[in-house]
Write an enzyme that holds these catalytic residues in place. Structure first.
Site, PDB file in Angstrom:
ATOM      1  N   HIS A 160      -1.578  -0.909  -5.703  1.00 31.32           N
ATOM      2  CA  HIS A 160      -1.838   0.426  -6.255  1.00 31.32           C
ATOM      3  C   HIS A 160      -0.545   1.061  -6.767  1.00 31.32           C
ATOM      4  O   HIS A 160      -0.534   1.708  -7.820  1.00 31.32           O
ATOM      5  CB  HIS A 160      -2.434   1.344  -5.187  1.00 31.32           C
ATOM      6  CG  HIS A 160      -3.804   0.950  -4.721  1.00 31.32           C
ATOM      7  ND1 HIS A 160      -4.850   0.741  -5.596  1.00 31.32           N
ATOM      8  CD2 HIS A 160      -4.301   0.735  -3.468  1.00 31.32           C
ATOM      9  CE1 HIS A 160      -5.934   0.406  -4.896  1.00 31.32           C
ATOM     10  NE2 HIS A 160      -5.617   0.397  -3.618  1.00 31.32           N
TER      11      HIS A 160
ATOM     12  N   HIS B 244      -1.472  -4.878  -0.487  1.00 32.73           N
ATOM     13  CA  HIS B 244      -2.614  -4.181  -1.092  1.00 32.73           C
ATOM     14  C   HIS B 244      -2.162  -2.840  -1.663  1.00 32.73           C
ATOM     15  O   HIS B 244      -2.498  -2.492  -2.804  1.00 32.73           O
ATOM     16  CB  HIS B 244      -3.708  -3.966  -0.037  1.00 32.73           C
ATOM     17  CG  HIS B 244      -4.857  -3.126  -0.507  1.00 32.73           C
ATOM     18  ND1 HIS B 244      -6.054  -3.669  -0.920  1.00 32.73           N
ATOM     19  CD2 HIS B 244      -4.988  -1.778  -0.638  1.00 32.73           C
ATOM     20  CE1 HIS B 244      -6.866  -2.700  -1.294  1.00 32.73           C
ATOM     21  NE2 HIS B 244      -6.253  -1.527  -1.118  1.00 32.73           N
ATOM     22  N   GLU B 245      -1.394  -2.094  -0.880  1.00 29.92           N
ATOM     23  CA  GLU B 245      -0.915  -0.792  -1.348  1.00 29.92           C
ATOM     24  C   GLU B 245       0.111  -0.945  -2.475  1.00 29.92           C
ATOM     25  O   GLU B 245       0.182  -0.099  -3.369  1.00 29.92           O
ATOM     26  CB  GLU B 245      -0.329   0.009  -0.184  1.00 29.92           C
ATOM     27  CG  GLU B 245      -1.307   0.278   0.953  1.00 29.92           C
ATOM     28  CD  GLU B 245      -2.600   0.935   0.493  1.00 29.92           C
ATOM     29  OE1 GLU B 245      -2.568   1.692  -0.502  1.00 29.92           O
ATOM     30  OE2 GLU B 245      -3.652   0.676   1.108  1.00 29.92           O
TER      31      GLU B 245
END
Length: 448
Positions: free
Chosen positions: A28, A24-25
């Site tokens: 980003h 998920h990170e």
């Protein structure tokens, strides 16, 4: 052995969730770096740092509390023109909320280095900011879709077969079951299947002279043959046998759309009179085509969205169950503790084939990723959806100003939303604490 399997199930899901958070990170991190934003930290977890290593301008590490992760980018908060003098940020108000915004801007300004003027997050075009913030949830969506593809196409879904897993010795009515009767008595009539000599492991091949194509086909024909003596053919240990069976007309519970017993407005079970022989079907995993993946993902997303839309009431229900004798709703929210417990229960069910247990664990991790996708789209800070909403609001303000030929209102100052951000963060932490407590004292069990 059971304890070891339980631990393995918990570890499987724990590692799956940890990898999901890390990816998920990454969702980003990658677009932020692609758009030349300076990323100072990529961290998994919160609190004290356990391990970190700097690569280039970014510190990568793991922190003590594995409850999430974050990517730190310079320039998350734009400077307030009224507070900015010669490149420094000063306080323009002594109000508590205004001071929060000023302190956040000051902290953001301290991160800036010479040459960062074109590398701050707030200077990105709005569409790039949206891509960066949606990168994390999108990664969870991709993981969920991939895992559902593995689940459906690689393992398959459990489907009932015409092989019998259970043959009841007698008929226990719905009223008797509601009163708690589970064992046969001399007064209970023998179940037609038991009376006809059927045993667990038998495979029904023909009913009333016609081949049986599926369990649904067999069930439908049994329901319609109440009171009729019909021939039936079955396979046992590779040998074909024939017998005669007379389905008994009896009241059976009606299943609702969710598969659970339906109830009327008064809460009483809904029943109907149908033919009944007293057997249960065994199940097997049947692989599905790729065309079934996206519909399954869509159905799961719809179910998760329904839970989140009613989250306040769901959390209240969890609190009432945790502090009373009420039962937990198995379809309600749960913490990572609850998910881990379910995973352990699944893994320790030695009577279930290993392939089916692994498939269920894969499906569990897939559902967690889809839940992270939907939850992070909620348009509230500090969630990703809150940052997206801020960027969209900024774009709307600028378009309206341009339409009416007004001065450009500039960047939308997310720092002014910090009081709401802190309030939402406190609520989320409180909800997490409640769910963890409930999952310890009143856990959801899917396999009673």
């Amino acid at each position: 052995m059971t304890v070891l399997l339980f631990i393995l199930g918990v570890l499987f899901v724990a590692v799956g969730i940890a990898v999901s958070i890390a990816l998920h990170e990454v969702g980003h991190l990658v677009p932020a770096k692609a758009f030349k934003v300076r990323v100072t930290q990529y961290m998994i977890g919160f609190g004290p740092t356990i391990f970190s290593r700097r690569r280039g301008e970014t510190e990568y590490g793991v922190k003590a509390l594995p409850l999430g992760g974050y990517v730190s980018m310079v320039g998350m908060y734009p400077p307030n023109a009224a507070d900015e003098t010669d490149g420094t940020v000063r306080s323009s108000s002594t109000g508590m909320f205004q001071q929060l915004a000023t302190d956040a801007r000051s902290a953001a300004a301290e991160q800036l280095q010479p040459g960062d003027e074109n590398r701050v997050f707030y200077n990105l075009p709005i569409w790039k900011r949206i891509i960066v913030m949606l990168g994390g949830p999108f990664m969870n969506l991709v993981i969920g879709v991939v895992l559902f593809a593995v689940l459906l196409m690689g393992f398959g879904t459990a489907q009932s077969t015409t092989t019998l897993s259970e043959v009841n010795q007698c008929v226990i009515t719905s009223d008797q079951a509601a009163q708690g009767q589970t064992e046969c008595t001399d007064a209970d009539p023998a179940a037609p299947a038991y009376q006809a000599g059927l045993l667990p492991g038998d495979t029904i091949t023909e009913f009333n002279g016609s081949p049986v194509t599926s369990w649904e086909d067999l069930s439908s024909r049994i329901r319609d043959a109440a009171g009729q003596s019909v021939p039936i053919t079955y396979m046992r240990d590779g040998v074909e046998h024939d017998t005669v069976i007379t389905p008994l007309l009896t009241e059976r519970p009606v299943a609702g759309d969710d598969g659970a017993p339906a109830v009327d407005d008064a809460g009483n079970p809904v029943t109907q009179e149908v033919g009944f022989i007293g057997v249960a079907a065994s199940t097997e995993l049947v692989r599905q085509p790729g065309s079934e993946v996206l519909p399954a993902v869509g159905e799961n997303l719809s179910s998760i969205a329904g839970v989140i839309l009613n989250l306040p009431q769901r959390v209240v229900d969890v609190a009432q169950a945790a502090f009373s004798s009420e039962e937990r709703d198995p379809n309600g929210p749960m913490s990572v503790v609850g998910v881990g417990r379910i995973a352990g229960e699944i893994s320790s069910m030695e009577e279930v084939p290993v392939e089916s247990r692994v498939a269920t664990l894969v499906g569990l991790v897939a559902s967690v990723n889809l839940a992270l996708f939907v939850f992070n789209l909620i348009p509230l800070l500090p969630l990703d959806g809150g940052h997206v909403a801020g960027a969209l609001w900024e774009g709307l303000r600028r378009r309206v100003a341009k339409l009416f030929k007004r001065p450009d209102p500039g960047h939308f100052d997310l720092a002014k939303m910090l009081p709401l951000t802190y309030a939402v963060a406190i609520l989320l932490m409180g909800m997490s604490a409640l769910l963890i407590y409930a999952d310890i004292v009143k856990p959801v069990s899917l396999f009673n």
